[in-house]
Design a protein around this motif. Structure first.
Motif, PDB file in Angstrom:
ATOM      1  N   LYS A 173       0.795  -1.174   0.036  1.00  0.00           N
ATOM      2  CA  LYS A 173      -0.075   0.073   0.051  1.00  0.00           C
ATOM      3  C   LYS A 173       0.710   1.252  -0.018  1.00  0.00           C
ATOM      4  O   LYS A 173       0.651   2.063  -0.917  1.00  0.00           O
ATOM      5  CB  LYS A 173      -0.867  -0.019   1.253  1.00  0.00           C
ATOM      6  N   GLU A 193       1.273   4.206  -2.831  1.00  0.00           N
ATOM      7  CA  GLU A 193       1.207   5.437  -2.827  1.00  0.00           C
ATOM      8  C   GLU A 193       2.600   6.345  -3.421  1.00  0.00           C
ATOM      9  O   GLU A 193       2.439   7.351  -3.925  1.00  0.00           O
ATOM     10  CB  GLU A 193       0.821   5.937  -1.371  1.00  0.00           C
ATOM     11  N   GLU A 210      -2.343  -0.594  -5.200  1.00  0.00           N
ATOM     12  CA  GLU A 210      -1.930  -1.517  -4.543  1.00  0.00           C
ATOM     13  C   GLU A 210      -2.096  -2.844  -5.315  1.00  0.00           C
ATOM     14  O   GLU A 210      -1.082  -3.554  -5.430  1.00  0.00           O
ATOM     15  CB  GLU A 210      -2.402  -1.747  -3.213  1.00  0.00           C
TER      16      GLU A 210
END
Length: 224
Positions: A49, A53, A59
């Motif tokens: 995750k 980002e 993801e």
């Protein structure tokens, strides 16, 4: 050597990934930024995750390449040891003196690594920092025996085998060549770790390198 390495594709066991990250720009972006992020926050805090980002991707797109972060770390470690093996081959191939050949090999697996700029998406110097800090996590798991059967650590073992053969060429009667090589390779990672974090229990510092120590060790041990 850099010109030769530039024309060689580092081969990693395909069982470590779902899709080969070297086959797409996104895959290379995942590798490049996973190295940077693991170095920044450590493997324990690293998640897909957070990586998503960082690279501006979902993801789920990362899971298309790697089943989990353990497999990603195994991939990065395998890539690193394959890169080390290529350096071993090219740097020692034309050295005829057996002890000098071994000393060069020891230096390669124990020295401080610099980015060679050949692989633009992989900074070998930062990857080396990850290997120092995190490599044992690829081995110290409940799945190690099964993963070993699948060949996850074959490249790492090949590096050990190459140096072991050099030792046997010098002294075929030496009874502990395998243990000696594995102790040097993993011990060097530990010495780098101590130099960075627990300076009072190692002689390695800005003037004395891990390579100095292990070359001295091998010279005195095998010359007896």
């Amino acid at each position: 050597m850099q010109d030769l390495l530039a024309n060689i594709k580092i081969q990693v066991n395909p069982k470590t990934f779902v899709k080969d990250p070297e086959t797409s720009d996104l895959g290379k972006k995942i590798i490049q930024n996973s190295i940077l992020l693991i170095d920044e926050i450590g493997f324990e805090e690293f998640t897909f995750k957070k990586l998503g980002e960082k690279i501006g991707s979902n993801e789920s797109s990362i899971y298309r390449y790697f089943e989990n972060k353990h497999k990603l770390l195994v991939y990065l470690s395998s890539w690193y040891w394959a890169w080390i093996e290529y350096r071993l081959v090219f740097s020692t191939n034309n050295i005829e003196n057996k002890i000098e050949k071994l000393k060069k090999a020891i230096a390669i697996v124990t020295e401080t690594i610099e980015d060679d700029c050949v692989t633009e998406h992989i900074n070998e110097a930062i990857l080396n920092k990850i290997i120092i800090e995190e490599f044992t996590k690829t081995l110290h798991s409940k799945q190690v025996d099964e993963e070993n059967k699948k060949g996850f650590f074959l490249i790492y073992k090949q590096v050990n085998y190459r140096i072991e053969r050099m030792i046997m060429d010098i002294n075929p009667e030496y009874p502990y060549s395998k243990s000696l090589v594995s102790s040097i390779i993993e011990g060097a990672l530990h010495q780098h770790f101590l130099k960075n974090h627990l300076k009072t229990i190692t002689n390695c510092n800005e003037k004395v390198s891990a390579s100095d120590f292990y070359v001295h060790l091998i010279e005195n041990l095998l010359n007896k």
